[in-house]
Design a protein around this motif. Structure first.
Motif, PDB file in Angstrom:
ATOM      1  N   ALA A  76       0.826  -1.216   0.000  1.00  0.00           N
ATOM      2  CA  ALA A  76       0.000   0.000   0.000  1.00  0.00           C
ATOM      3  C   ALA A  76       0.859   1.265   0.000  1.00  0.00           C
ATOM      4  O   ALA A  76       0.495   2.258  -0.633  1.00  0.00           O
ATOM      5  CB  ALA A  76      -0.930  -0.019   1.207  1.00  0.00           C
ATOM      6  N   SER A  77       2.004   1.240   0.691  1.00  0.00           N
ATOM      7  CA  SER A  77       2.805   2.465   0.790  1.00  0.00           C
ATOM      8  C   SER A  77       3.843   2.585  -0.325  1.00  0.00           C
ATOM      9  O   SER A  77       4.510   3.609  -0.447  1.00  0.00           O
ATOM     10  CB  SER A  77       3.524   2.506   2.149  1.00  0.00           C
ATOM     11  N   GLY A  78       3.975   1.558  -1.133  1.00  0.00           N
ATOM     12  CA  GLY A  78       4.904   1.629  -2.271  1.00  0.00           C
ATOM     13  C   GLY A  78       6.327   1.211  -1.938  1.00  0.00           C
ATOM     14  O   GLY A  78       7.200   1.227  -2.806  1.00  0.00           O
ATOM     15  N   THR A  79       6.577   0.810  -0.698  1.00  0.00           N
ATOM     16  CA  THR A  79       7.946   0.422  -0.333  1.00  0.00           C
ATOM     17  C   THR A  79       8.312  -0.984  -0.846  1.00  0.00           C
ATOM     18  O   THR A  79       9.482  -1.329  -0.860  1.00  0.00           O
ATOM     19  CB  THR A  79       8.157   0.473   1.195  1.00  0.00           C
ATOM     20  N   LEU A  80       7.296  -1.723  -1.281  1.00  0.00           N
ATOM     21  CA  LEU A  80       7.605  -3.036  -1.859  1.00  0.00           C
ATOM     22  C   LEU A  80       8.467  -2.852  -3.115  1.00  0.00           C
ATOM     23  O   LEU A  80       9.330  -3.674  -3.419  1.00  0.00           O
ATOM     24  CB  LEU A  80       6.301  -3.780  -2.198  1.00  0.00           C
ATOM     25  N   GLU A  81       8.230  -1.745  -3.807  1.00  0.00           N
ATOM     26  CA  GLU A  81       9.009  -1.423  -5.017  1.00  0.00           C
ATOM     27  C   GLU A  81      10.489  -1.227  -4.649  1.00  0.00           C
ATOM     28  O   GLU A  81      11.373  -1.576  -5.420  1.00  0.00           O
ATOM     29  CB  GLU A  81       8.445  -0.145  -5.640  1.00  0.00           C
ATOM     30  N   PHE A  82      10.719  -0.644  -3.468  1.00  0.00           N
ATOM     31  CA  PHE A  82      12.089  -0.428  -2.983  1.00  0.00           C
ATOM     32  C   PHE A  82      12.788  -1.779  -2.794  1.00  0.00           C
ATOM     33  O   PHE A  82      13.939  -1.965  -3.200  1.00  0.00           O
ATOM     34  CB  PHE A  82      12.014   0.347  -1.659  1.00  0.00           C
ATOM     35  N   LEU A  83      12.077  -2.737  -2.196  1.00  0.00           N
ATOM     36  CA  LEU A  83      12.677  -4.052  -1.947  1.00  0.00           C
ATOM     37  C   LEU A  83      12.857  -4.835  -3.239  1.00  0.00           C
ATOM     38  O   LEU A  83      13.871  -5.490  -3.446  1.00  0.00           O
ATOM     39  CB  LEU A  83      11.805  -4.856  -0.977  1.00  0.00           C
ATOM     40  N   LEU A  84      11.850  -4.733  -4.108  1.00  0.00           N
ATOM     41  CA  LEU A  84      11.872  -5.570  -5.312  1.00  0.00           C
ATOM     42  C   LEU A  84      12.707  -4.984  -6.448  1.00  0.00           C
ATOM     43  O   LEU A  84      12.884  -5.633  -7.474  1.00  0.00           O
ATOM     44  CB  LEU A  84      10.438  -5.845  -5.783  1.00  0.00           C
ATOM     45  N   THR A  85      13.204  -3.767  -6.285  1.00  0.00           N
ATOM     46  CA  THR A  85      14.119  -3.229  -7.304  1.00  0.00           C
ATOM     47  C   THR A  85      15.559  -3.216  -6.771  1.00  0.00           C
ATOM     48  O   THR A  85      16.463  -2.759  -7.458  1.00  0.00           O
ATOM     49  CB  THR A  85      13.716  -1.803  -7.753  1.00  0.00           C
TER      50      THR A  85
END
Lengths: 233, 243
Positions: A76-85
């Motif tokens: 929801a907060s978009g931090t998954l993108e941080f982990l997955l990139t």
């Protein structure tokens, strides 16, 4: 391992920066202590089986509270993108989160080890059975965490993640009640699937390889499912 | 070098990107320009390996994104449109996490954090929780995590959106400083941003490349006086306001 540790530390920091961790630690300690006193006082027996049963039941309530946001909040907060990139394998992310929550579970359960020392000090009780019971409790907690992580990875909303975790954990916990209404193969399947069938053996100090396999394979199964959810996001 | 070969992306039956072919040389500063929903973010996400292409291929330094995603991610610094920050962490804790995840060696980590904090003007807030920082500071923290591992390629998705004019100037200056050693790709729908930052502009229109040239060349080929005019000409028919 360095990345798994980094993610685990992040999860612990997130937990201990929110009041949820302290509320769970406070409530669990109070509830477990009250029940320990009541059970020992009423049974007048130097054994921890009944205490383990209470702790096990409380885990069904506590675990979804700290697993619900593990992936859903990141999504929801978009931090998954941080982990997955970042150059991190999906399985490292999953294991890092699992490790972080497992350490927190240890913080919740560790105070109950005092019961072992109290009984050791004042009675001649079956220590091996008690230690085996603790193993069962920890394994069950890890299984619940793995299930919670998997369900959180499917959801964007923490509430939905928590509700679905409660549903699955209650089902696992109470499945044994349905056994009496079934026969033959279904009865065996339900018997094996029910978490209580296996914890019961642990709590009474009985070692069966099938119980160990149940928990370890269950944990691996849900962690791998979570990895697949990340892969096919 | 970044090479995209006929990249297509579909979400269900909706085709978001169609036959994107692009080559970006080392050291170039490329601006992706397009309306909201044109496909800029999706294209960037494919470059970072966050999303797989439905068809086509992406090569970064000769490595295929489909088979060598970890090696590619190690070379890229990425700032999504919404900075991916953990509000409960301090700037230091967050950059430590970013460094550890991006393979910065433990003995180099302190130096790397000090260096990016200095570069992004964050030294005075290093020990502050991210939650209490202004949007401009948070954006700079986002850029700092993207460059902590000194990546060869920097991908910034709308890095100045939602910032006040002073913060925009600061972030632009920061990007200018970053671009001296790297390939930088910046997406925006603010035309002046491209004029300020990019040496090359790629205009994306409904999932296809409508123009790919230097800013001056785009203006010249569209027989316009400004990039804004050229952009509107290229997007004629999409907006109810025609020029």
């Amino acid at each position: 391992m360095r990345k798994i540790n980094a993610i685990a530390q992040k999860e612990l920091l997130a937990l201990f920066c929110s009041p949820i961790a302290y509320v769970i630690l406070f409530l669990s300690t109070v509830i477990f202590n009250v029940f320990f006193f009541m059970i020992i006082d009423q049974n007048r027996e130097a054994q921890l089986k009944d205490v383990f049963t209470v702790v096990e039941f409380m885990l069904v309530f506590f675990v979804p509270i700290f697993t619900m946001k593990i992936f859903s909040e990141e999504r929801a907060s978009g931090t998954l993108e941080f982990l997955l990139t970042a150059p991190v394998k999906d399985i490292e992310i999953v294991l890092g989160k699992f490790l972080g929550l497992s350490i927190f579970l240890t913080c919740v359960l560790a105070p109950t080890l005092i019961y072992y020392f109290i009984l050791s000090r004042f009675s001649d009780f079956d220590r091996l059975a008690a230690l085996w019971g603790y193993c069962g409790l920890w394994l069950e907690g890890y299984l619940f965490i793995a299930i919670g992580i998997f369900l959180s990875s499917l959801c964007r909303s923490q509430i939905v993640a928590a509700m679905s975790s409660y549903m699955v954990l209650f089902l696992l916990y109470f499945t044994l009640s349905f056994k009496t209404y079934t026969q033959g193969m279904w009865s065996s399947v339900i018997g094996y699937a029910a978490v209580m069938t296996h914890t019961e053996n642990f709590f009474t100090g009985i070692f069966l390889l099938s119980d160990l396999v149940y928990f370890v394979s269950g944990i691996l199964f849900f962690l791998l499912l979570t990895k697949l959810v990340l892969k096919f996001r | 070098m970044i090479e995209l070969k006929n990249v297509c992306k579909q979400f269900g039956s909706v085709e978001v990107l169609s036959q994107i072919a692009l080559e970006i040389q080392t050291g170039e500063i490329v601006g992706f320009l397009g309306h909201n929903g044109a496909g800029k973010t999706t294209l960037m996400r494919i470059m970072t390996t966050y999303l797989p292409a439905t068809s086509g291929q992406v090569f970064i330094d000769g490595k295929n994104a489909a088979t060598a995603s970890l090696a590619i991610r190690a070379k890229i610094g990425y700032l999504p449109e919404k900075p991916p920050l953990y509000p409960n962490m301090t700037v230091n804790e967050y950059l430590t996490l970013a460094g550890r995840l991006h393979n910065v060696r433990p003995r180099d980590l302190k130096g790397a954090i000090a260096s990016v904090c200095a570069e992004c003007w964050l030294t005075d807030v290093q020990n502050s929780p991210i939650a209490i920082l202004s949007k401009g500071y948070q954006q700079r923290v986002g850029i700092a995590q993207a460059i902590i591992h000194n990546p060869a390629i920097l991908i910034l998705d709308e890095p100045t959106s939602g910032l006040d004019p002073l913060q925009v100037v600061q972030v632009r200056a920061l990007i200018k400083r970053c671009q001296s050693q790297r390939t930088v790709i910046v997406s925006t729908h603010i035309l002046s941003e491209i004029e300020h930052l990019a040496t090359r502009v790629v205009i994306i229109k409904q999932g296809t490349i409508a123009a790919d040239a230097s800013v001056e060349e785009v203006i010249r080929t569209q027989q316009s006086n400004t990039l804004e005019e050229a952009f509107l000409k290229l997007n004629r028919g999409r907006s109810p306001i025609s020029c």
